[in-house]
Scaffold this motif. Sequence first.
Motif, PDB file in Angstrom:
ATOM      1  N   GLN A 100       0.822  -1.215   0.000  1.00 56.01           N
ATOM      2  CA  GLN A 100       0.000   0.000   0.000  1.00 56.01           C
ATOM      3  C   GLN A 100       0.856   1.265   0.000  1.00 56.01           C
ATOM      4  OE1 GLN A 100      -2.720  -2.215   3.020  1.00 56.01           O
ATOM      5  NE2 GLN A 100      -3.713  -0.246   2.664  1.00 56.01           N
ATOM      6  N   ILE A 101       2.082   1.124  -0.486  1.00 50.96           N
ATOM      7  CA  ILE A 101       2.979   2.252  -0.708  1.00 50.96           C
ATOM      8  C   ILE A 101       3.523   2.120  -2.132  1.00 50.96           C
ATOM      9  CG2 ILE A 101       5.156   3.339  -0.047  1.00 50.96           C
ATOM     10  CD1 ILE A 101       4.678   2.347   2.784  1.00 50.96           C
ATOM     11  N   PRO A 102       3.471   3.166  -2.950  1.00 51.46           N
ATOM     12  CA  PRO A 102       3.955   3.062  -4.331  1.00 51.46           C
ATOM     13  C   PRO A 102       5.397   2.564  -4.382  1.00 51.46           C
ATOM     14  CG  PRO A 102       2.798   5.134  -4.005  1.00 51.46           C
ATOM     15  CD  PRO A 102       2.955   4.511  -2.648  1.00 51.46           C
ATOM     16  N   ARG A 103       5.638   1.611  -5.240  1.00 56.27           N
ATOM     17  CA  ARG A 103       6.968   1.024  -5.367  1.00 56.27           C
ATOM     18  C   ARG A 103       7.907   1.989  -6.097  1.00 56.27           C
ATOM     19  NH1 ARG A 103       8.729  -2.862  -9.253  1.00 56.27           N
ATOM     20  NH2 ARG A 103       6.600  -2.771 -10.044  1.00 56.27           N
ATOM     21  N   PHE A 104       9.086   2.145  -5.560  1.00 56.55           N
ATOM     22  CA  PHE A 104      10.097   3.028  -6.152  1.00 56.55           C
ATOM     23  C   PHE A 104      10.883   2.258  -7.209  1.00 56.55           C
ATOM     24  CE2 PHE A 104      14.543   4.487  -6.092  1.00 56.55           C
ATOM     25  CZ  PHE A 104      14.371   5.816  -6.464  1.00 56.55           C
ATOM     26  N   TYR A 124       2.522   3.588 -10.826  1.00 59.66           N
ATOM     27  CA  TYR A 124       1.306   4.343 -11.122  1.00 59.66           C
ATOM     28  C   TYR A 124       0.161   3.723 -10.325  1.00 59.66           C
ATOM     29  CZ  TYR A 124      -2.860   5.738 -13.732  1.00 59.66           C
ATOM     30  OH  TYR A 124      -4.094   6.202 -14.083  1.00 59.66           O
ATOM     31  N   ILE A 125      -0.532   4.513  -9.542  1.00 61.66           N
ATOM     32  CA  ILE A 125      -1.646   4.028  -8.741  1.00 61.66           C
ATOM     33  C   ILE A 125      -2.943   4.417  -9.429  1.00 61.66           C
ATOM     34  CG2 ILE A 125      -2.740   3.999  -6.473  1.00 61.66           C
ATOM     35  CD1 ILE A 125       0.107   2.887  -6.553  1.00 61.66           C
ATOM     36  N   ASP A 126      -3.655   3.433  -9.932  1.00 61.89           N
ATOM     37  CA  ASP A 126      -4.906   3.682 -10.649  1.00 61.89           C
ATOM     38  C   ASP A 126      -6.032   3.785  -9.639  1.00 61.89           C
ATOM     39  OD1 ASP A 126      -6.949   3.873 -12.445  1.00 61.89           O
ATOM     40  OD2 ASP A 126      -6.948   1.747 -12.989  1.00 61.89           O
ATOM     41  N   GLY A 127      -6.509   4.984  -9.418  1.00 62.82           N
ATOM     42  CA  GLY A 127      -7.577   5.198  -8.450  1.00 62.82           C
ATOM     43  C   GLY A 127      -7.832   6.681  -8.255  1.00 62.82           C
ATOM     44  N   ASP A 128      -8.615   7.007  -7.247  1.00 64.32           N
ATOM     45  CA  ASP A 128      -8.970   8.391  -6.950  1.00 64.32           C
ATOM     46  C   ASP A 128      -8.636   8.690  -5.499  1.00 64.32           C
ATOM     47  OD1 ASP A 128     -10.561   9.278  -9.456  1.00 64.32           O
ATOM     48  OD2 ASP A 128     -11.401   7.332  -8.927  1.00 64.32           O
ATOM     49  N   ASP A 176      -5.881  14.072   0.255  1.00 64.90           N
ATOM     50  CA  ASP A 176      -5.332  14.023  -1.112  1.00 64.90           C
ATOM     51  C   ASP A 176      -4.059  13.198  -1.205  1.00 64.90           C
ATOM     52  OD1 ASP A 176      -4.102  15.952   0.404  1.00 64.90           O
ATOM     53  OD2 ASP A 176      -3.762  17.332  -1.249  1.00 64.90           O
ATOM     54  N   ASN A 177      -3.546  12.716  -0.092  1.00 68.11           N
ATOM     55  CA  ASN A 177      -2.388  11.821  -0.131  1.00 68.11           C
ATOM     56  C   ASN A 177      -2.763  10.384   0.201  1.00 68.11           C
ATOM     57  OD1 ASN A 177      -0.452  13.599  -1.009  1.00 68.11           O
ATOM     58  ND2 ASN A 177       0.165  14.233   1.041  1.00 68.11           N
ATOM     59  N   LEU A 178      -4.042  10.103   0.146  1.00 67.20           N
ATOM     60  CA  LEU A 178      -4.552   8.738   0.279  1.00 67.20           C
ATOM     61  C   LEU A 178      -5.367   8.428  -0.963  1.00 67.20           C
ATOM     62  CD1 LEU A 178      -5.749   8.684   4.011  1.00 67.20           C
ATOM     63  CD2 LEU A 178      -3.852   7.364   3.051  1.00 67.20           C
ATOM     64  N   ILE A 179      -4.974   7.416  -1.705  1.00 64.52           N
ATOM     65  CA  ILE A 179      -5.681   7.052  -2.938  1.00 64.52           C
ATOM     66  C   ILE A 179      -6.419   5.733  -2.735  1.00 64.52           C
ATOM     67  CG2 ILE A 179      -5.341   6.211  -5.300  1.00 64.52           C
ATOM     68  CD1 ILE A 179      -3.301   8.282  -5.760  1.00 64.52           C
ATOM     69  N   TRP A 180      -7.684   5.722  -3.148  1.00 64.16           N
ATOM     70  CA  TRP A 180      -8.441   4.461  -3.170  1.00 64.16           C
ATOM     71  C   TRP A 180      -8.080   3.752  -4.476  1.00 64.16           C
ATOM     72  CZ3 TRP A 180     -12.243   3.231  -6.872  1.00 64.16           C
ATOM     73  CH2 TRP A 180     -12.833   1.984  -6.676  1.00 64.16           C
ATOM     74  N   ARG A 181      -7.407   2.606  -4.347  1.00 64.08           N
ATOM     75  CA  ARG A 181      -6.911   1.892  -5.512  1.00 64.08           C
ATOM     76  C   ARG A 181      -7.996   0.994  -6.090  1.00 64.08           C
ATOM     77  NH1 ARG A 181      -1.384  -0.815  -4.348  1.00 64.08           N
ATOM     78  NH2 ARG A 181      -2.667  -2.088  -2.975  1.00 64.08           N
ATOM     79  N   ARG A 182      -8.252   1.126  -7.381  1.00 65.73           N
ATOM     80  CA  ARG A 182      -9.334   0.393  -8.020  1.00 65.73           C
ATOM     81  C   ARG A 182      -9.127  -1.118  -8.016  1.00 65.73           C
ATOM     82  NH1 ARG A 182      -8.986   4.815 -11.774  1.00 65.73           N
ATOM     83  NH2 ARG A 182     -10.822   6.126 -11.612  1.00 65.73           N
ATOM     84  N   SER A 183      -7.907  -1.553  -8.182  1.00 63.86           N
ATOM     85  CA  SER A 183      -7.641  -2.977  -8.385  1.00 63.86           C
ATOM     86  C   SER A 183      -8.017  -3.828  -7.191  1.00 63.86           C
ATOM     87  CB  SER A 183      -6.166  -3.192  -8.738  1.00 63.86           C
ATOM     88  OG  SER A 183      -5.337  -2.753  -7.674  1.00 63.86           O
ATOM     89  N   ASP A 184      -7.874  -3.294  -5.977  1.00 60.60           N
ATOM     90  CA  ASP A 184      -8.170  -4.109  -4.789  1.00 60.60           C
ATOM     91  C   ASP A 184      -8.959  -3.359  -3.720  1.00 60.60           C
ATOM     92  OD1 ASP A 184      -6.263  -2.362  -3.877  1.00 60.60           O
ATOM     93  OD2 ASP A 184      -4.708  -3.875  -3.571  1.00 60.60           O
ATOM     94  N   ASN A 185      -9.400  -2.135  -4.025  1.00 59.14           N
ATOM     95  CA  ASN A 185     -10.221  -1.341  -3.114  1.00 59.14           C
ATOM     96  C   ASN A 185      -9.499  -0.972  -1.817  1.00 59.14           C
ATOM     97  OD1 ASN A 185     -12.240  -1.946  -5.023  1.00 59.14           O
ATOM     98  ND2 ASN A 185     -12.875  -3.749  -3.868  1.00 59.14           N
ATOM     99  N   LEU A 186      -8.169  -0.928  -1.841  1.00 60.28           N
ATOM    100  CA  LEU A 186      -7.407  -0.585  -0.646  1.00 60.28           C
ATOM    101  C   LEU A 186      -6.888   0.852  -0.722  1.00 60.28           C
ATOM    102  CD1 LEU A 186      -5.252  -3.802  -0.057  1.00 60.28           C
ATOM    103  CD2 LEU A 186      -7.221  -3.025   1.283  1.00 60.28           C
ATOM    104  N   PRO A 187      -6.768   1.527   0.428  1.00 64.53           N
ATOM    105  CA  PRO A 187      -6.155   2.857   0.432  1.00 64.53           C
ATOM    106  C   PRO A 187      -4.645   2.736   0.295  1.00 64.53           C
ATOM    107  CG  PRO A 187      -6.724   2.213   2.673  1.00 64.53           C
ATOM    108  CD  PRO A 187      -7.253   1.123   1.764  1.00 64.53           C
TER     109      PRO A 187
END
Length: 562
Positions: A100-104, A124-128, A176-187
């Motif tokens: 749940q942290i973007p991979r570097f 790239y985190i696909d979500g809102d 705005d620094n928490l994204i709801w990720r579409r692929s697994d519905n996790l923040p």
Amino acid sequence: MQVYCTKQHVNNGSNRFCTHCGEPLPLPVGQLVDKRYKIIRQLGQGGFGRTYLAEDKNQGDQQCVLKEFAPQVEEPQDLQKAKELFEREANVLTKLQHPQIPRFHASLQEKLGGRDFFFLVQDYIDGDNYYQLLEQRQSQGKTFSEEEVLLLLEKILPVLAYLNSKDVVHRDISPDNLIWRRSDNLPVLIDFGGVKQLPASQGFWFTQLAANNTLLGKKGYAPEEQLRQGKVFFSSDLYSLAVTALVLITGKEPQGLYDSYQGMWRWGKEIKVSPKLEAVFKKMLAYQPNARYQNANQVLKELPTKMSTKPPNSYITKIKTMIVAPGGKQGKQTNKIISKIQSQTQLISNKIPAPVWLRPFIVSLGGTAAVGLIVAGTFAVVNGVIRAVSSISVPSIPSISLPIGQPVSDKGKSSNSDILSRRQQLEIPEGFFIRMVDNLFYTKHPELQGRSLTSSAEDGRLRDEWSGIADNLLQKLEQANLSSAARRKLGSYSQKDFDTWRRQASNGEFGNYTLNQLTKDTYAKFDRLFPGQERGKLNQQTYGQIWYAIAADQVSKVKSGN
């Protein structure tokens, strides 16, 4: 093509730096960075640079995020601190490995326009993000429920616990620094630009720049010791997370929830939550750091457990009802279909006028939110389709009779992938785009209201027609030549924007330019794009948004003197 710097100076699209103030301009679409990363579009910008969605040509065009380092500072010590923060983010990210942290991926240096630029490459985190989700709910008079916020806490606190175990504090937790990720519905926790690793021998961080402390964090979200003294504890992140939760529940900014005169949060007035959750929040928000929970695991142990934690139906069920992809081919999600879904949240329900075949690529059409940013849409896609069409009275001048526009020929109609690419490049929010195309489609076919299109050959013509409407809308928006800022806000305009322009005109901020002239000029351009639309009765969620976007650009031009 014209591009604008952050001060709204107009520049030629081929320039790399503003000819008026010298500020670095956005990288153009198609630009290759390090001969590898192709820029798809800009995602956003902050004080230290911009963030871009890109394709990695060495990894089969896999999408990633490029975070540019181009700080707008003048003093040498400020530039040095900016570099320190950038390098710090890269160093810390290399050590963090959490789902749940973007991979570097990498950090790199590129010379552009005679200057050195630095970039971080991340997942790239696909979500809102949650701020955009909140804005979409507020447009319908809603906010996040206590139940949903509790679920968020249960899913994000383990991430903070992981950071604690690595002696890391984020320092900038906010919606705005928490994204709801579409692929697994996790923040997903994003934007580690302010992070600094805590030495094991210290109880807090205290960073200095010359004689001045480095103060990072958003006002209202960051605790006192962070904003005023530059000190940071593990509990500082817990404070920010609690403020974030209260903002999502109440729909109000932190300043409206805290009485700065009395130094008290407005419990029971602006903030109304269950007693158990209130007790947890109060401890997370304690003024003194040692009076708070000292780590994320302590909060997890005391969270209320009796409340239901079912996922928010507003955007979770959308993913679970994906059935078939356009054109009749089985989608990858077919085997994951849920057999029983509550009737009030089924997207296949007769109450929801959205074609079944469209659902699978409603998600892909809008894959626009990424690390550090927010692109509006996911929540609006579902709820914008559900709610009834409402109209507003857009300020107007006397109507005139105009001919109805001729339908666009299907010849040369774009494919769904072309539509996706063009919409992304234009930075048009997913929610607005899908909502408007659906509205146009069902307005043309009112007899289809209440029935969903299928992947059968019989519905092929209707599926093609939907795509044709989407293609035509994109053509119109391209012809409108709106600024990036105006396009990004489509779906979020309201009467408040016009009220602001009225106030500015009254204060003389437009010079001799009047509000009536603004309305007249806006309609002149709008009518050329959409002849036949009745003035004063533009739909708030569709044509009205484009009207406002045109007006917003006109206001910007007037203010800049162009």
